[in-house]
Design a protein around this motif. Structure first.
Motif, short mmCIF file in Angstrom:
data_model
loop_
_atom_site.label_atom_id
_atom_site.label_comp_id
_atom_site.label_asym_id
_atom_site.label_seq_id
_atom_site.Cartn_x
_atom_site.Cartn_y
_atom_site.Cartn_z
N PHE A 117 -41.36 -69.17 -66.51
CA PHE A 117 -40.77 -70.52 -67.25
C PHE A 117 -39.98 -69.46 -68.28
CE2 PHE A 117 -44.62 -72.51 -66.33
CZ PHE A 117 -44.67 -73.50 -64.78
N VAL A 118 -40.89 -68.80 -69.00
CA VAL A 118 -39.43 -67.55 -69.60
C VAL A 118 -38.86 -67.20 -69.38
CG1 VAL A 118 -40.34 -66.23 -72.10
CG2 VAL A 118 -41.98 -67.48 -71.77
N SER A 119 -39.24 -66.22 -67.94
CA SER A 119 -38.34 -66.00 -67.17
C SER A 119 -37.29 -66.12 -66.54
CB SER A 119 -38.82 -65.65 -65.93
OG SER A 119 -39.87 -63.88 -66.27
N ALA A 120 -37.26 -67.95 -66.48
CA ALA A 120 -36.14 -68.47 -65.87
C ALA A 120 -35.46 -68.86 -67.18
CB ALA A 120 -37.08 -69.80 -65.83
N ARG A 121 -35.48 -68.42 -68.27
CA ARG A 121 -34.78 -68.15 -69.13
C ARG A 121 -34.61 -67.10 -69.70
NH1 ARG A 121 -33.57 -72.51 -72.57
NH2 ARG A 121 -34.64 -74.37 -72.61
N ILE A 122 -35.25 -66.44 -69.90
CA ILE A 122 -34.24 -64.63 -70.00
C ILE A 122 -35.17 -63.53 -68.68
CG2 ILE A 122 -35.20 -65.38 -72.65
CD1 ILE A 122 -37.21 -63.03 -72.76
N GLY A 123 -34.70 -63.90 -68.29
CA GLY A 123 -35.10 -63.40 -66.70
C GLY A 123 -36.67 -61.89 -66.97
N THR A 124 -36.95 -61.95 -66.13
CA THR A 124 -38.08 -61.53 -66.09
C THR A 124 -38.32 -60.00 -66.43
OG1 THR A 124 -37.55 -60.02 -64.05
CG2 THR A 124 -38.65 -62.19 -63.75
N ARG A 125 -37.09 -58.83 -66.83
CA ARG A 125 -37.10 -57.39 -67.58
C ARG A 125 -37.53 -58.14 -69.11
NH1 ARG A 125 -39.13 -53.73 -65.02
NH2 ARG A 125 -38.87 -52.57 -66.56
N GLU A 126 -37.03 -58.87 -69.66
CA GLU A 126 -36.62 -59.17 -70.55
C GLU A 126 -38.14 -59.39 -71.14
OE1 GLU A 126 -35.45 -58.39 -74.27
OE2 GLU A 126 -34.03 -58.24 -72.04
N GLY A 165 -48.12 -68.74 -75.25
CA GLY A 165 -48.10 -70.08 -74.87
C GLY A 165 -47.73 -71.03 -75.30
N GLY A 166 -46.87 -71.01 -76.62
CA GLY A 166 -46.71 -71.49 -76.99
C GLY A 166 -44.80 -71.71 -76.87
N VAL A 167 -44.53 -70.69 -77.16
CA VAL A 167 -43.35 -70.27 -75.94
C VAL A 167 -42.89 -70.35 -74.49
CG1 VAL A 167 -41.60 -68.19 -75.52
CG2 VAL A 167 -43.14 -68.23 -77.73
N GLY A 168 -44.71 -70.50 -74.08
CA GLY A 168 -44.67 -71.24 -72.74
C GLY A 168 -43.99 -72.36 -72.37
N LEU A 169 -44.86 -73.55 -73.40
CA LEU A 169 -44.04 -74.69 -73.30
C LEU A 169 -43.39 -74.87 -73.71
CD1 LEU A 169 -46.08 -77.61 -73.58
CD2 LEU A 169 -46.91 -76.72 -76.29
N ALA A 196 -29.65 -66.15 -78.38
CA ALA A 196 -28.75 -64.99 -78.02
C ALA A 196 -29.59 -65.20 -76.55
CB ALA A 196 -28.87 -64.09 -78.87
N LEU A 197 -30.68 -64.77 -76.67
CA LEU A 197 -31.65 -64.13 -75.15
C LEU A 197 -31.58 -65.18 -74.21
CD1 LEU A 197 -34.65 -62.03 -76.42
CD2 LEU A 197 -33.33 -61.23 -75.38
N GLY A 198 -31.58 -66.91 -74.79
CA GLY A 198 -31.65 -67.58 -74.27
C GLY A 198 -32.76 -68.93 -74.24
N LEU A 199 -33.95 -67.77 -75.34
CA LEU A 199 -35.23 -68.70 -75.21
C LEU A 199 -34.49 -69.62 -76.33
CD1 LEU A 199 -37.79 -66.44 -76.98
CD2 LEU A 199 -37.91 -68.03 -74.24
N VAL A 200 -33.59 -70.38 -76.03
CA VAL A 200 -33.04 -71.74 -77.75
C VAL A 200 -31.58 -71.61 -76.95
CG1 VAL A 200 -32.72 -72.65 -79.95
CG2 VAL A 200 -34.52 -71.31 -79.47
N ASP A 201 -31.29 -73.00 -77.23
CA ASP A 201 -30.13 -73.84 -75.74
C ASP A 201 -29.10 -74.17 -77.09
OD1 ASP A 201 -30.43 -73.89 -73.10
OD2 ASP A 201 -32.08 -75.83 -73.86
N GLU A 202 -29.87 -74.63 -77.98
CA GLU A 202 -29.57 -74.95 -79.42
C GLU A 202 -30.21 -74.83 -81.10
OE1 GLU A 202 -26.30 -78.83 -80.94
OE2 GLU A 202 -27.23 -78.34 -78.92
N VAL A 203 -29.19 -74.69 -82.04
CA VAL A 203 -29.94 -74.08 -83.51
C VAL A 203 -29.55 -75.13 -84.21
CG1 VAL A 203 -30.11 -72.74 -85.84
CG2 VAL A 203 -29.96 -71.78 -82.87
N ALA A 204 -30.15 -75.95 -84.94
CA ALA A 204 -29.75 -77.16 -85.79
C ALA A 204 -30.36 -77.06 -87.02
CB ALA A 204 -29.48 -78.18 -84.72
N GLU A 205 -29.67 -77.71 -88.24
CA GLU A 205 -30.66 -77.56 -88.68
C GLU A 205 -31.16 -78.95 -89.34
OE1 GLU A 205 -30.76 -75.97 -92.37
OE2 GLU A 205 -28.87 -74.87 -91.87
N ALA A 232 -31.91 -66.68 -84.20
CA ALA A 232 -30.83 -66.35 -83.87
C ALA A 232 -30.85 -65.72 -83.01
CB ALA A 232 -30.19 -65.55 -84.38
N GLU A 233 -32.41 -64.40 -82.70
CA GLU A 233 -32.57 -63.75 -81.74
C GLU A 233 -33.17 -64.24 -80.51
OE1 GLU A 233 -33.60 -59.71 -83.42
OE2 GLU A 233 -35.25 -60.95 -84.01
N ALA A 234 -33.64 -65.31 -80.54
CA ALA A 234 -34.37 -66.05 -79.36
C ALA A 234 -32.71 -66.95 -78.67
CB ALA A 234 -34.75 -67.81 -80.27
#
Length: 247
Positions: free
Chosen positions: A142-151, A106-110, A169-178, A165-167
């Motif tokens: 909410f997760v599907s809106a980012r990466i699609g239902t099949r994924e 559920g944290g991924v969904g949040l 590439a999938l679209g779960l994350v918009d930006e990675v930053a230090e 990095a994988e997240a």
């Protein structure tokens, strides 16, 4: 200490999960305080963004101790969680999740329910519900809106942990930053340049028309989750994992 800390100043509301020793898990009180923080921000004149972050891991999902206890997870709890997730997604404010540790179940969904997901280098994401006999039905839209239902289906079945990095590439994350706070400030600067604060709400309303969620989805999600949570085998598995220190 309260499980959630809310501070509203100027254009930004900071909502922080403050129970790292419990993985910032979602119990009824936590969900209620998160929702109260969101609604308070929406009522505050001049507030344009809600930034959701955490002490320690971002969120390990629903507190499974309330699922494997008879009657501890109620329909009202499920509806409150749905209201929180859909509230973050549909808020007239811009919602930002800052993930610097683990986001599980559920944290991924949040995180996914927010408009922006900013992640630190140590962020990790994993859908674990099916391993426990549960179904990630409340968070799927909410997760599907980012990466699609099949994924989402694939990631739920495999239950593999994704590094940042994988997240990304999938679209779960918009930006990675230090320093994700730098990205937060950039979003706030963009919002302050807009002459109409309500333009964000109008834009989101257009998206809802273009990509509507079936009206009966929430009711279906509640039924699926409640059926899984009531299953004796699921409850026994959760108790066993807890006794073995694996939850």
């Amino acid at each position: 200490m309260a499980p959630v800390n809310v501070q509203i100043s100027g254009a930004c509301a900071r909502v922080r999960l403050c129970r790292p020793e419990a993985g910032n898990a979602l119990r009824g009180d936590v969900v209620g305080e998160l929702l109260d923080g969101l609604r308070a921000a929406e009522r505050t004149p001049g507030c344009r963004a809600v930034v959701l972050d955490s002490d320690g891991d971002f969120c390990t999902g629903i507190d499974l101790s309330v699922v494997d206890s008879e009657g501890a997870w109620t329909a009202a709890d499920g509806k409150a969680l749905w209201e929180l997730l859909s509230g973050l997604a549909n808020s007239p404010l811009v919602t930002v999740a800052v993930v610097t540790g683990r986001a599980t179940g559920g944290g991924v969904g949040l995180a996914s329910s927010c408009d922006f997901v900013l992640a630190g280098r140590n962020a990790r994401f994993r859908l674990t519900e099916l391993l426990l006999g549960l179904v990630p039905v409340l968070i799927t839209p909410f997760v599907s809106a980012r990466i699609g239902t099949r994924e989402v289906f694939r990631r739920a079945v495999l239950a593999e942990e994704l590094d940042v990095a994988e997240a990304r590439a999938l679209g779960l994350v918009d930006e990675v930053a230090e320093q994700p706070e730098e990205a937060v400030r950039r979003i706030l600067r963009a919002l302050r340049r807009m002459p109409r604060p309500d333009a964000i709400g109008d834009l989101k309303s257009c998206h809802r028309i273009l990509d509507p969620l079936p009206e009966n989805y929430a009711e279906h999600a509640h039924r699926v989750f409640e059926r899984a949570a009531a299953d004796p085998g699921v409850r026994a598995r959760l108790r066993r994992l807890r006794e073995e220190g694996l939850l």
